[in-house]
Design a protein around this motif. Structure first.
Motif, PDB file in Angstrom:
ATOM      1  N   ALA A   1      24.097 -11.774  59.564  1.00 22.10           N
ATOM      2  CA  ALA A   1      25.150 -11.257  58.686  1.00 22.10           C
ATOM      3  C   ALA A   1      26.313 -10.707  59.507  1.00 22.10           C
ATOM      4  CB  ALA A   1      24.583 -10.180  57.757  1.00 22.10           C
ATOM      5  N   LEU A   2      26.017 -10.018  60.597  1.00 20.18           N
ATOM      6  CA  LEU A   2      27.087  -9.492  61.455  1.00 20.18           C
ATOM      7  C   LEU A   2      27.938 -10.618  62.035  1.00 20.18           C
ATOM      8  CD1 LEU A   2      25.245  -6.625  63.360  1.00 20.18           C
ATOM      9  CD2 LEU A   2      27.274  -6.362  61.926  1.00 20.18           C
ATOM     10  N   ASP A   3      27.301 -11.732  62.349  1.00 22.70           N
ATOM     11  CA  ASP A   3      28.038 -12.883  62.877  1.00 22.70           C
ATOM     12  C   ASP A   3      29.019 -13.452  61.861  1.00 22.70           C
ATOM     13  OD1 ASP A   3      26.814 -12.713  65.331  1.00 22.70           O
ATOM     14  OD2 ASP A   3      25.295 -14.249  64.895  1.00 22.70           O
ATOM     15  N   GLU A   4      28.764 -13.203  60.591  1.00 24.99           N
ATOM     16  CA  GLU A   4      29.651 -13.701  59.534  1.00 24.99           C
ATOM     17  C   GLU A   4      30.909 -12.853  59.377  1.00 24.99           C
ATOM     18  OE1 GLU A   4      29.168 -16.480  57.542  1.00 24.99           O
ATOM     19  OE2 GLU A   4      27.504 -16.935  58.895  1.00 24.99           O
ATOM     20  N   LEU A   5      30.919 -11.654  59.936  1.00 27.47           N
ATOM     21  CA  LEU A   5      32.091 -10.776  59.835  1.00 27.47           C
ATOM     22  C   LEU A   5      33.191 -11.261  60.762  1.00 27.47           C
ATOM     23  CD1 LEU A   5      30.445  -7.228  59.904  1.00 27.47           C
ATOM     24  CD2 LEU A   5      31.044  -8.602  57.914  1.00 27.47           C
ATOM     25  N   SER A   6      34.415 -10.817  60.489  1.00 25.49           N
ATOM     26  CA  SER A   6      35.516 -11.115  61.410  1.00 25.49           C
ATOM     27  C   SER A   6      35.280 -10.324  62.699  1.00 25.49           C
ATOM     28  CB  SER A   6      36.856 -10.717  60.785  1.00 25.49           C
ATOM     29  OG  SER A   6      36.957  -9.302  60.708  1.00 25.49           O
ATOM     30  N   ALA A   7      35.892 -10.764  63.783  1.00 23.82           N
ATOM     31  CA  ALA A   7      35.743 -10.070  65.070  1.00 23.82           C
ATOM     32  C   ALA A   7      36.230  -8.631  64.958  1.00 23.82           C
ATOM     33  CB  ALA A   7      36.514 -10.820  66.161  1.00 23.82           C
ATOM     34  N   GLU A   8      37.304  -8.421  64.192  1.00 24.19           N
ATOM     35  CA  GLU A   8      37.860  -7.070  64.031  1.00 24.19           C
ATOM     36  C   GLU A   8      36.868  -6.164  63.311  1.00 24.19           C
ATOM     37  OE1 GLU A   8      39.469  -9.855  63.038  1.00 24.19           O
ATOM     38  OE2 GLU A   8      41.098  -9.985  64.513  1.00 24.19           O
ATOM     39  N   GLN A   9      36.239  -6.679  62.246  1.00 24.72           N
ATOM     40  CA  GLN A   9      35.264  -5.879  61.509  1.00 24.72           C
ATOM     41  C   GLN A   9      34.032  -5.608  62.367  1.00 24.72           C
ATOM     42  OE1 GLN A   9      34.706  -8.429  58.119  1.00 24.72           O
ATOM     43  NE2 GLN A   9      36.302  -7.426  56.915  1.00 24.72           N
ATOM     44  N   ARG A  10      33.575  -6.625  63.105  1.00 27.32           N
ATOM     45  CA  ARG A  10      32.411  -6.460  63.982  1.00 27.32           C
ATOM     46  C   ARG A  10      32.666  -5.384  65.030  1.00 27.32           C
ATOM     47  NH1 ARG A  10      31.654 -11.726  64.015  1.00 27.32           N
ATOM     48  NH2 ARG A  10      32.781 -12.039  65.946  1.00 27.32           N
ATOM     49  N   GLN A  11      33.899  -5.359  65.570  1.00 31.05           N
ATOM     50  CA  GLN A  11      34.231  -4.384  66.607  1.00 31.05           C
ATOM     51  C   GLN A  11      34.088  -2.958  66.090  1.00 31.05           C
ATOM     52  OE1 GLN A  11      38.394  -3.947  67.630  1.00 31.05           O
ATOM     53  NE2 GLN A  11      37.882  -3.496  69.758  1.00 31.05           N
ATOM     54  N   VAL A  12      34.740  -2.647  64.953  1.00 31.24           N
ATOM     55  CA  VAL A  12      34.702  -1.263  64.472  1.00 31.24           C
ATOM     56  C   VAL A  12      33.312  -0.878  63.983  1.00 31.24           C
ATOM     57  CG1 VAL A  12      37.173  -1.135  63.954  1.00 31.24           C
ATOM     58  CG2 VAL A  12      35.604  -1.865  62.165  1.00 31.24           C
TER      59      VAL A  12
ATOM     60  N   SER B   1      39.018   4.884  66.643  1.00 27.38           N
ATOM     61  CA  SER B   1      40.477   4.765  66.667  1.00 27.38           C
ATOM     62  C   SER B   1      41.012   5.030  68.068  1.00 27.38           C
ATOM     63  CB  SER B   1      41.098   5.754  65.667  1.00 27.38           C
ATOM     64  OG  SER B   1      42.484   5.784  65.785  1.00 27.38           O
ATOM     65  N   ALA B   2      40.510   6.078  68.702  1.00 28.08           N
ATOM     66  CA  ALA B   2      40.965   6.420  70.051  1.00 28.08           C
ATOM     67  C   ALA B   2      40.571   5.348  71.065  1.00 28.08           C
ATOM     68  CB  ALA B   2      40.387   7.779  70.468  1.00 28.08           C
ATOM     69  N   ILE B   3      39.361   4.823  70.948  1.00 28.46           N
ATOM     70  CA  ILE B   3      38.868   3.834  71.906  1.00 28.46           C
ATOM     71  C   ILE B   3      39.621   2.511  71.775  1.00 28.46           C
ATOM     72  CG2 ILE B   3      36.862   2.389  72.470  1.00 28.46           C
ATOM     73  CD1 ILE B   3      35.148   4.899  71.748  1.00 28.46           C
ATOM     74  N   THR B   4      39.847   2.088  70.529  1.00 27.33           N
ATOM     75  CA  THR B   4      40.471   0.777  70.307  1.00 27.33           C
ATOM     76  C   THR B   4      41.991   0.832  70.303  1.00 27.33           C
ATOM     77  OG1 THR B   4      40.420   1.073  67.899  1.00 27.33           O
ATOM     78  CG2 THR B   4      38.517  -0.049  68.930  1.00 27.33           C
ATOM     79  N   GLY B   5      42.547   2.042  70.114  1.00 26.03           N
ATOM     80  CA  GLY B   5      44.001   2.162  69.998  1.00 26.03           C
ATOM     81  C   GLY B   5      44.514   1.792  68.614  1.00 26.03           C
ATOM     82  N   LEU B   6      43.603   1.568  67.670  1.00 25.63           N
ATOM     83  CA  LEU B   6      43.998   1.239  66.298  1.00 25.63           C
ATOM     84  C   LEU B   6      44.263   2.518  65.522  1.00 25.63           C
ATOM     85  CD1 LEU B   6      41.207  -1.381  65.483  1.00 25.63           C
ATOM     86  CD2 LEU B   6      43.642  -1.878  65.841  1.00 25.63           C
ATOM     87  N   PRO B   7      45.191   2.478  64.560  1.00 24.56           N
ATOM     88  CA  PRO B   7      45.378   3.648  63.700  1.00 24.56           C
ATOM     89  C   PRO B   7      44.093   3.945  62.929  1.00 24.56           C
ATOM     90  CG  PRO B   7      47.163   2.053  63.399  1.00 24.56           C
ATOM     91  CD  PRO B   7      46.122   1.390  64.258  1.00 24.56           C
ATOM     92  N   LEU B   8      43.863   5.223  62.641  1.00 17.96           N
ATOM     93  CA  LEU B   8      42.641   5.627  61.952  1.00 17.96           C
ATOM     94  C   LEU B   8      42.509   4.922  60.608  1.00 17.96           C
ATOM     95  CD1 LEU B   8      40.121   7.380  61.864  1.00 17.96           C
ATOM     96  CD2 LEU B   8      41.517   9.251  60.976  1.00 17.96           C
ATOM     97  N   GLY B   9      43.610   4.755  59.891  1.00 17.62           N
ATOM     98  CA  GLY B   9      43.573   4.061  58.601  1.00 17.62           C
ATOM     99  C   GLY B   9      43.090   2.629  58.734  1.00 17.62           C
ATOM    100  N   THR B  10      43.495   1.948  59.804  1.00 16.17           N
ATOM    101  CA  THR B  10      43.057   0.568  60.042  1.00 16.17           C
ATOM    102  C   THR B  10      41.564   0.538  60.331  1.00 16.17           C
ATOM    103  OG1 THR B  10      45.243   0.007  60.927  1.00 16.17           O
ATOM    104  CG2 THR B  10      43.429  -1.471  61.491  1.00 16.17           C
ATOM    105  N   VAL B  11      41.093   1.491  61.139  1.00 14.78           N
ATOM    106  CA  VAL B  11      39.651   1.570  61.434  1.00 14.78           C
ATOM    107  C   VAL B  11      38.877   1.766  60.134  1.00 14.78           C
ATOM    108  CG1 VAL B  11      37.852   2.963  62.540  1.00 14.78           C
ATOM    109  CG2 VAL B  11      39.946   2.393  63.787  1.00 14.78           C
ATOM    110  N   LYS B  12      39.361   2.679  59.281  1.00 12.11           N
ATOM    111  CA  LYS B  12      38.660   2.957  58.023  1.00 12.11           C
ATOM    112  C   LYS B  12      38.645   1.735  57.116  1.00 12.11           C
ATOM    113  CE  LYS B  12      39.352   7.928  57.852  1.00 12.11           C
ATOM    114  NZ  LYS B  12      39.905   9.067  57.106  1.00 12.11           N
ATOM    115  N   SER B  13      39.779   1.057  56.990  1.00  9.56           N
ATOM    116  CA  SER B  13      39.826  -0.095  56.077  1.00  9.56           C
ATOM    117  C   SER B  13      38.976  -1.248  56.613  1.00  9.56           C
ATOM    118  CB  SER B  13      41.265  -0.542  55.821  1.00  9.56           C
ATOM    119  OG  SER B  13      41.872  -0.991  57.011  1.00  9.56           O
TER     120      SER B  13
END
Length: 196
Positions: free
Chosen positions: A132-143, A158-170
């Motif tokens: 099931a994890l393999d079916e996720l997008s790479a971005e979703q799998r990462q977070v 968010s801090a590790i990836t440099g993504l905004p917190l809202g993006t990590v949450k979504s």
């Protein structure tokens, strides 16, 4: 006098060991620095630690600032951001070490080994989850990997990836929803076998 000139004069005085100049720089930028650190670290104590470490760099080595690469404020906030990420990573590492210690304690209390039927069920379920994890997008799998397998909070992700917190949450929300849909049949039949 423009702010960059004021910063340059204060920094030159700091390089000469002037504590009042350092205090003036701190007064000028500590609120901005803390605000940034708080967004990265979330925890106020960790944010304080990151700000202190960044200003310590200014005090000990003001020559690291290169005016050819931008303004002092930008450089300082970059330092604060890097220190904040470092603090978050240190705390995460500490928490993982602590949890490993708890695992060792649990090993002494819980039965040493699961039965063959439990191991087989764990392997089947684990395989389904990996699929099931393999079916996720790479971005979703990462977070999701960082949050659920790495044990990081969403702010830490968010801090590790440099993504905004809202993006990590979504991404986390969408990934979990997708996993839930993919695993909905887990309790039913899989490849002709009754899972449970």
């Amino acid at each position: 006098m423009d702010p960059e000139t004021v910063d340059a004069e204060l920094l030159a005085a700091v390089a000469a060991g002037d504590q009042r100049a350092f205090a003036a720089l701190y007064d000028r930028y500590s609120r901005q620095a803390y605000s940034l650190a708080r967004r990265v670290c979330v925890d106020p104590d960790f944010a304080d630690e990151a700000v202190q470490e960044a200003f310590l760099v200014v005090w000990k080595d003001p020559g690291r600032f290169d005016p050819a690469r931008g303004g002092f404020a930008s450089w300082l906030l970059m330092l604060v951001h890097h220190r904040s990420v470092d603090v978050v990573r240190r705390q995460s590492s500490h928490r993982r070490r602590h949890l490993l210690g708890m695992d060792e304690f649990a090993d002494g209390v819980l039965p040493a080994e699961a039965g063959a039927d439990e191991r087989a069920m764990t392997n089947v379920v684990g395989g389904l989850v990996r699929k099931a994890l393999d079916e996720l997008s790479a971005e979703q799998r990462q977070v999701i990997g960082l949050a659920y397998l790495g044990g990081y909070t969403q702010a830490e992700v968010s801090a590790i990836t440099g993504l905004p917190l809202g993006t990590v949450k979504s991404r986390t929300f969408a990934g979990i929803k997708r996993l839930r849909d993919l695993l909905a049949g887990l309790g039913r039949r899989h490849d002709g076998l009754e899972v449970w």
